[in-house]
Design an enzyme around this catalytic site. Structure first.
Site, PDB file in Angstrom:
ATOM      1  N   LEU A  10      86.397   6.601  36.482  1.00 51.64           N
ATOM      2  CA  LEU A  10      85.259   6.451  37.392  1.00 51.64           C
ATOM      3  C   LEU A  10      84.150   5.621  36.765  1.00 51.64           C
ATOM      4  CD1 LEU A  10      85.024  10.115  38.746  1.00 51.64           C
ATOM      5  CD2 LEU A  10      86.031   8.133  39.903  1.00 51.64           C
ATOM      6  N   GLY A  11      84.160   5.503  35.445  1.00 51.71           N
ATOM      7  CA  GLY A  11      83.134   4.721  34.768  1.00 51.71           C
ATOM      8  C   GLY A  11      83.233   4.940  33.274  1.00 51.71           C
ATOM      9  N   GLY A  19      78.729   3.019  26.689  1.00 47.79           N
ATOM     10  CA  GLY A  19      78.382   3.462  25.355  1.00 47.79           C
ATOM     11  C   GLY A  19      78.173   4.960  25.244  1.00 47.79           C
ATOM     12  N   ASP A  47      65.241   9.252  36.349  1.00 44.21           N
ATOM     13  CA  ASP A  47      66.102   8.072  36.438  1.00 44.21           C
ATOM     14  C   ASP A  47      66.583   7.883  37.875  1.00 44.21           C
ATOM     15  OD1 ASP A  47      67.339   5.801  35.462  1.00 44.21           O
ATOM     16  OD2 ASP A  47      69.116   6.851  34.734  1.00 44.21           O
TER      17      ASP A  47
END
Length: 269
Positions: free
Chosen positions: A11-12, A15, A132
């Site tokens: 899915l992703g 780092g 965020d």
């Protein structure tokens, strides 16, 4: 433990580790997301999980189980070396807010932003600031009752009142007081909400330098937003949310709801 999970698809990755879709035999083969991060970031992930574990709201992504070490052991994607840590969470089948609302009509856009506002009201009532908030961190799915927005990615969320020495987050959405090192409260999230509403209306975020410069005056800011296509029922609330001085913004989500509802001539619950 490894036999419990079957990896279905990535899915992703980055780092900070990776997120994969897995089938969880302990949850009747439900498909969930597993977020995995390197051992060096264990404290940050544990704090994120601990915060999310106490939250339950229809417009937030639910978390399930903590794993130390990760059930998949060391992996190149998660940084290699010592085994990473992980937790599982609800897998939302949706697209990010920008893609979901790019071609939507005003009514659908308002429904989604109302849901984001409800999520913020819940978080702030529990003294949690997301810090965020941006289109990539709001997933919108579709069902029989219309769009459903879910706020996710609490990697830098903090308790309101905590001291935060570093500034993280996407620049366009970071409130000016955070960039100036003056701390934060719930109004930092409300600023980001205003940026997102303006972005969906005009096609891109308002220039941060302008918001902190010539558009600090409310009248100038309102005129700029109107000229660039922010709809009439949104003008007052977006103008207020984007104030560079947090003292000039609505103090909380309830004040946002009252202001926006008055302009729209219908209440926001």
């Amino acid at each position: 433990m490894l036999g419990r999970f079957t990896i279905l698809r990535p899915l992703g990755a980055g780092g900070q580790g990776r997120v994969v879709a897995v089938r969880d035999a302990a949850r009747d083969d439900a498909v969930v997301a597993l977020k995995e991060t390197p051992r060096r970031d264990v404290d940050a992930l544990r704090r994120e999980f601990g915060l999310l574990a106490g939250l339950r709201h229809p417009n937030l992504v639910a978390v399930y189980d903590w794993f130390d070490p990760s059930p998949f052991g060391p992996s190149e994607d998660a940084g290699g070396g010592d085994p990473p840590v992980a937790y599982t969470q609800e897998l939302v089948d949706g697209v990010d807010l920008w893609r979901a609302l790019r071609g939507a009509d005003l009514d659908e856009r308002e429904r989604v932003f109302e849901q984001v506002l409800r999520a913020l009201a819940y978080l702030h009532a529990l003294d949690v600031a997301h810090l965020d908030l941006k289109p990539e961190n709001v997933l919108v799915s579709r069902g029989d009752d219309g769009p459903l927005a879910r706020v996710l990615d609490f990697g830098i969320a903090r308790r309101i009142g905590d001291e935060v020495t570093s500034v993280r987050g996407s620049y366009s959405y970071v409130a000016p007081e955070r960039l100036a090192g003056r701390g934060f409260d719930q109004r930092a999230d409300l600023y980001a909400l205003g940026v997102m509403m303006a972005e969906v209306a005009i096609g891109q975020p308002p220039p941060p330098e302008a918001l902190r410069g010539e558009l600090t005056d409310a009248r100038a800011r309102r005129g700029w937003l109107e000229t660039h296509g922010v709809p009439g029922p949104w003008l007052e609330v977006v103008t207020a949310l984007l104030a560079a001085d947090p003292a000039e913004r609505p103090n909380n989500a309830w004040e946002v709801a009252r202001l926006w509802g008055r302009e729209r001539r219908r209440p926001i619950v």
